[in-house]
Design a protein around this motif. Structure first.
Motif, short mmCIF file in Angstrom:
data_model
loop_
_atom_site.label_atom_id
_atom_site.label_comp_id
_atom_site.label_asym_id
_atom_site.label_seq_id
_atom_site.Cartn_x
_atom_site.Cartn_y
_atom_site.Cartn_z
N ALA A 134 1.07 -1.12 0.18
CA ALA A 134 -0.14 0.15 0.15
C ALA A 134 0.77 1.39 -0.07
O ALA A 134 0.54 2.30 -0.69
N GLY A 135 1.73 1.28 0.80
CA GLY A 135 2.67 2.49 0.90
C GLY A 135 3.52 2.93 -0.15
O GLY A 135 4.11 4.01 -0.34
N ASN A 136 3.96 1.92 -1.22
CA ASN A 136 4.80 2.11 -2.18
C ASN A 136 4.02 2.53 -3.35
O ASN A 136 4.37 2.17 -4.41
N VAL A 137 2.90 3.00 -3.13
CA VAL A 137 1.85 3.42 -4.31
C VAL A 137 2.14 4.88 -4.26
O VAL A 137 1.77 5.60 -3.26
N ALA A 138 1.98 5.27 -5.52
CA ALA A 138 1.91 7.21 -5.47
C ALA A 138 0.73 7.53 -5.01
O ALA A 138 -0.19 6.86 -5.35
N GLY A 139 0.76 8.37 -4.31
CA GLY A 139 -0.32 9.07 -3.71
C GLY A 139 -0.54 8.96 -2.11
O GLY A 139 -1.31 9.33 -1.43
N ILE A 140 0.12 8.02 -1.70
CA ILE A 140 -0.19 7.41 -0.31
C ILE A 140 0.94 7.93 0.56
O ILE A 140 2.26 7.61 0.15
N THR A 141 0.77 8.52 1.67
CA THR A 141 1.96 9.25 2.49
C THR A 141 1.94 8.24 3.68
O THR A 141 3.01 8.34 4.43
N LYS A 142 0.80 7.68 4.24
CA LYS A 142 0.89 6.85 5.34
C LYS A 142 -0.04 5.55 5.35
O LYS A 142 -1.26 5.63 4.62
N VAL A 143 0.49 4.69 6.26
CA VAL A 143 -0.54 3.26 6.19
C VAL A 143 -0.71 3.31 7.35
O VAL A 143 0.27 3.06 8.43
N LYS A 144 -2.09 3.01 8.10
CA LYS A 144 -2.78 2.89 9.40
C LYS A 144 -2.85 1.34 9.47
O LYS A 144 -3.64 1.01 8.65
N VAL A 145 -2.38 0.61 10.58
CA VAL A 145 -2.76 -0.86 10.54
C VAL A 145 -3.58 -1.01 12.08
O VAL A 145 -3.45 -2.19 12.39
N ASP A 146 -4.10 -0.01 12.69
CA ASP A 146 -4.41 -0.17 14.21
C ASP A 146 -5.62 -1.14 14.35
O ASP A 146 -6.03 -1.91 15.35
N LYS A 147 -6.47 -1.43 13.09
CA LYS A 147 -7.66 -2.45 13.20
C LYS A 147 -7.23 -3.62 12.32
O LYS A 147 -8.01 -4.38 11.95
N VAL A 148 -5.95 -4.09 12.36
CA VAL A 148 -5.65 -5.45 11.74
C VAL A 148 -5.37 -6.33 13.03
O VAL A 148 -4.56 -6.21 13.82
#
Length: 147
Positions: A67-81
C-alpha cells in the motif's frame, strides 16, 4: 500497532482520483495477497487504513509495503488489523528506504556482508519488487534478519 510513513510522489500509480484509491489499493493487495483475510482499505488525504486479519506480522508488513509504495499514499495505518499468530510488528525484519545509487546487491553487501544474498531481499519483498533490476529511490522494503 502503528502508522507507517511513505513518500507520496513515488511508486506505482494505481489511481488518479482519491475516490478510486481505496478500491485500487484493495485490488492491488489482493492480487499478491501476502496473507490478509477480510481486507478492507480506506483512503483519506493520502492515508491508507488497512483492516482485516493477518496470518502473521510478516504478512501485515508486506501489505503495508504494498500500500505504501503506491504513488499518492503518505501513510499506512494498521490499528484495526488482528495478527492471528500473536506476533507483534516489532519482529526481526527492519525496513529500509532505497537511496539513489542503491542496488539490491549493494544493500545485501552492506546488510549481510555478501552481495549474493540479494535474492533473500527479493524473496522477502516479492510483492513490491517484481524485477530485481527495477527498484527506485524512496521505495521502502523489508530486510530480513534471519538468513
Amino acid at each position: 500497532m502503528g502508522l507507517f510513513d511513505f513518500v507520496s510522489d513515488i511508486g506505482r500509480k494505481l489511481f488518479s482520483k482519491q475516490e478510486d484509491a481505496a478500491e485500487a489499493l484493495a485490488k492491488h493487495i489482493k492480487e499478491d495477497n501476502p496473507g490478509i483475510e477480510d481486507l478492507n482499505v480506506k483512503v483519506e488525504d493520502g492515508v491508507a487504513s488497512i483492516e482485516g486479519t493477518a496470518k502473521s506480522a510478516g504478512a501485515l508488513e508486506k501489505a503495508v509495503l504494498m500500500a505504501g509504495n503506491v504513488a499518492g499514499i503518505t501513510k499506512v495505518k494498521v490499528d484495526k488489523v488482528v495478527i492471528v499468530s500473536g506476533e507483534s510488528l516489532s519482529g526481526d525484519d527492519e525496513f529500509y528506504v532505497i537511496q539513489k545509487g542503491d542496488t539490491l546487491w549493494k544493500i545485501a553487501e552492506k546488510t549481510y556482508g555478501n552481495g549474493s544474498k540479494y535474492t533473500a531481499i527479493v524473496e522477502a519483498n516479492k510483492e513490491v519488487i517484481k524485477d530485481a533490476d527495477k527498484i527506485f529511490p524512496g521505495q521502502k522494503i523489508r530486510l530480513p534478519k534471519a538468513l
